[in-house]
Design a protein around this motif. Structure first.
Motif, mmCIF file in Angstrom:
data_model
loop_
_atom_site.group_PDB
_atom_site.id
_atom_site.type_symbol
_atom_site.label_atom_id
_atom_site.label_comp_id
_atom_site.label_asym_id
_atom_site.label_seq_id
_atom_site.Cartn_x
_atom_site.Cartn_y
_atom_site.Cartn_z
ATOM 1 N N MET A 1 0.840 -1.192 0.000
ATOM 2 C CA MET A 1 0.000 0.000 0.000
ATOM 3 C C MET A 1 0.878 1.246 0.000
ATOM 4 N N LYS A 2 0.428 2.285 -0.691
ATOM 5 C CA LYS A 2 1.145 3.555 -0.733
ATOM 6 C C LYS A 2 0.196 4.647 -0.256
ATOM 7 N N PRO A 3 0.302 5.039 1.000
ATOM 8 C CA PRO A 3 -0.612 6.047 1.538
ATOM 9 C C PRO A 3 -0.504 7.366 0.789
ATOM 10 N N THR A 4 -1.630 8.061 0.714
ATOM 11 C CA THR A 4 -1.656 9.388 0.102
ATOM 12 C C THR A 4 -1.920 10.484 1.132
ATOM 13 N N HIS A 5 -2.315 10.103 2.340
ATOM 14 C CA HIS A 5 -2.489 11.064 3.438
ATOM 15 C C HIS A 5 -1.452 10.741 4.509
ATOM 16 N N HIS A 6 -0.734 11.779 4.958
ATOM 17 C CA HIS A 6 0.447 11.562 5.787
ATOM 18 C C HIS A 6 0.363 12.317 7.114
ATOM 19 N N LEU A 7 1.313 12.016 7.987
ATOM 20 C CA LEU A 7 1.408 12.704 9.267
ATOM 21 C C LEU A 7 1.851 14.148 9.067
ATOM 22 N N ASP A 8 1.254 15.025 9.847
ATOM 23 C CA ASP A 8 1.619 16.438 9.818
ATOM 24 C C ASP A 8 3.035 16.627 10.368
ATOM 25 N N ASP A 9 3.722 17.665 9.893
ATOM 26 C CA ASP A 9 5.082 17.931 10.371
ATOM 27 C C ASP A 9 5.130 18.089 11.891
ATOM 28 N N ALA A 10 4.141 18.797 12.447
ATOM 29 C CA ALA A 10 4.142 19.008 13.898
ATOM 30 C C ALA A 10 3.986 17.685 14.644
ATOM 31 N N TYR A 15 6.442 13.262 17.764
ATOM 32 C CA TYR A 15 6.790 11.839 17.802
ATOM 33 C C TYR A 15 8.301 11.667 17.953
ATOM 34 N N SER A 16 9.056 12.431 17.178
ATOM 35 C CA SER A 16 10.514 12.334 17.209
ATOM 36 C C SER A 16 11.077 12.679 18.582
ATOM 37 N N SER A 17 10.471 13.676 19.233
ATOM 38 C CA SER A 17 10.978 14.132 20.528
ATOM 39 C C SER A 17 10.438 13.323 21.697
ATOM 40 N N GLY A 18 9.482 12.417 21.435
ATOM 41 C CA GLY A 18 8.875 11.642 22.506
ATOM 42 C C GLY A 18 7.780 12.378 23.242
ATOM 43 N N ALA A 19 7.317 13.500 22.677
ATOM 44 C CA ALA A 19 6.304 14.312 23.350
ATOM 45 C C ALA A 19 4.880 13.940 22.962
ATOM 46 N N LEU A 20 4.707 13.106 21.939
ATOM 47 C CA LEU A 20 3.359 12.740 21.507
ATOM 48 C C LEU A 20 2.727 11.815 22.546
ATOM 49 N N PRO A 21 1.480 12.095 22.974
ATOM 50 C CA PRO A 21 0.822 11.210 23.942
ATOM 51 C C PRO A 21 0.825 9.762 23.469
ATOM 52 N N ALA A 22 0.855 8.834 24.420
ATOM 53 C CA ALA A 22 1.077 7.420 24.110
ATOM 54 C C ALA A 22 0.085 6.868 23.101
ATOM 55 N N ALA A 23 -1.206 7.151 23.281
ATOM 56 C CA ALA A 23 -2.212 6.606 22.368
ATOM 57 C C ALA A 23 -1.995 7.124 20.950
ATOM 58 N N LEU A 24 -1.708 8.409 20.822
ATOM 59 C CA LEU A 24 -1.455 8.987 19.504
ATOM 60 C C LEU A 24 -0.175 8.419 18.898
ATOM 61 N N ALA A 25 0.821 8.159 19.738
ATOM 62 C CA ALA A 25 2.082 7.603 19.240
ATOM 63 C C ALA A 25 1.884 6.205 18.660
ATOM 64 N N VAL A 26 0.976 5.421 19.241
ATOM 65 C CA VAL A 26 0.697 4.084 18.706
ATOM 66 C C VAL A 26 0.131 4.191 17.290
ATOM 67 N N VAL A 27 -0.790 5.124 17.082
ATOM 68 C CA VAL A 27 -1.383 5.287 15.755
ATOM 69 C C VAL A 27 -0.355 5.841 14.773
ATOM 70 N N ALA A 28 0.470 6.781 15.226
ATOM 71 C CA ALA A 28 1.536 7.292 14.360
ATOM 72 C C ALA A 28 2.481 6.168 13.950
ATOM 73 N N ILE A 129 -3.442 1.990 28.611
ATOM 74 C CA ILE A 129 -2.568 2.934 27.918
ATOM 75 C C ILE A 129 -2.813 4.331 28.476
ATOM 76 N N GLY A 130 -1.759 5.035 28.763
ATOM 77 C CA GLY A 130 -1.896 6.398 29.250
ATOM 78 C C GLY A 130 -1.793 7.388 28.107
ATOM 79 N N GLY A 131 -2.159 8.623 28.382
ATOM 80 C CA GLY A 131 -1.989 9.660 27.372
ATOM 81 C C GLY A 131 -2.940 9.546 26.215
ATOM 82 N N GLY A 132 -4.243 9.475 26.501
ATOM 83 C CA GLY A 132 -5.238 9.462 25.440
ATOM 84 C C GLY A 132 -6.045 8.185 25.398
ATOM 85 N N ASP A 133 -6.911 8.114 24.407
ATOM 86 C CA ASP A 133 -7.825 6.987 24.222
ATOM 87 C C ASP A 133 -7.473 6.301 22.909
ATOM 88 N N LEU A 134 -7.278 4.982 22.947
ATOM 89 C CA LEU A 134 -6.883 4.208 21.773
ATOM 90 C C LEU A 134 -7.931 3.141 21.514
#
Length: 220
Positions: A1-10, A15-28, A129-134
């Motif tokens: 599969m080749k996605p056409t919708h991607h993660l936002d730069d922010a 994610y790179s800095s480890g600041a994304l909440p845990a639930a969101l990081a799983v989806v990323a 999971i902490g940091g959001g709802d997954l």
């Protein structure tokens, strides 16, 4: 599969800095498993972040460093193609869940035990999971979800099936990276159920009074 919708730069920066909440990081992470473009962009963010951390120790305020990083990410990526990590599977196995979901939902799509939460909507919510709802969602073909916005951030990755909304068509591998400014009403495509993994850090905000009244029962 080749996605056409991607993660936002922010989102990639967080994610790179480890600041994304845990639930969101799983989806990323789920999206990154199947998206070479975002993996390459993430490596750029990691490298740029390292350089900016060195500069920030000397004289750069935090907000200025972030603006510089966003500007650099908008430029042509230094890495054109990132080699996928060993556990990434490029072929679409209809039964195999992405590796990032294994700790929360197991390995097999067929083994999932869905719970009906609304007409045409089934859900499995991750626990512990902490940091959001997954959650995993399975939405019947041709379903129109209630019009809503978001109380915070939401990341959704399509695992199977598809949906359309004001932002376009979302199929397997695509990620919807949404914030409180997005007001939309997804409509699932005919044929196959739309199966997706979603994470939020705040409840959805429904527009209609019926949906708002039933929201506590549905748990969205």
């Amino acid at each position: 599969m080749k996605p056409t919708h991607h993660l936002d730069d922010a989102t990639l920066l967080s994610y790179s800095s480890g600041a994304l909440p845990a639930a969101l990081a799983v989806v990323a992470s789920t999206h990154l498993e199947c998206c070479a473009a975002c993996r390459a962009h993430l490596l750029d963010a990691d490298q740029i972040g390292g350089m900016l951390m060195q500069q920030q120790r000397v004289d750069a305020p935090a907000h200025a460093a972030r603006e510089v990083m966003l500007a650099l990410l908008d430029a042509e990526p230094a890495i054109q193609q990132a080699a996928p990590p060993p556990d990434i599977v490029e072929e679409h196995d209809l039964d195999r869940l992405p590796s990032a979901l294994h700790p929360w939902f197991g390995h097999s799509m067929r083994a999932l035990r869905w719970r009906r939460v609304a007409p045409g909507v089934q859900r499995i919510r991750a626990t512990g999971i902490g940091g959001g709802d997954l959650m995993l969602l399975r939405i019947a073909p041709g379903s129109k979800l209630p019009l809503h916005s978001h109380g915070g951030s939401e990341l959704t990755v399509i695992l199977d099936g598809a949906y359309d909304d004001m932002l376009g068509h979302f199929g397997p591998g695509d990620v919807a990276d949404l914030d409180s400014g997005v007001h939309h009403q997804p409509v699932t495509s005919p044929g196959l159920p739309c199966i997706c993994v979603a994470a939020t850090d705040a409840p959805l905000v429904f527009s209609g009074w019926i949906a708002r009244t039933l929201q506590p029962l549905f748990g969205f």
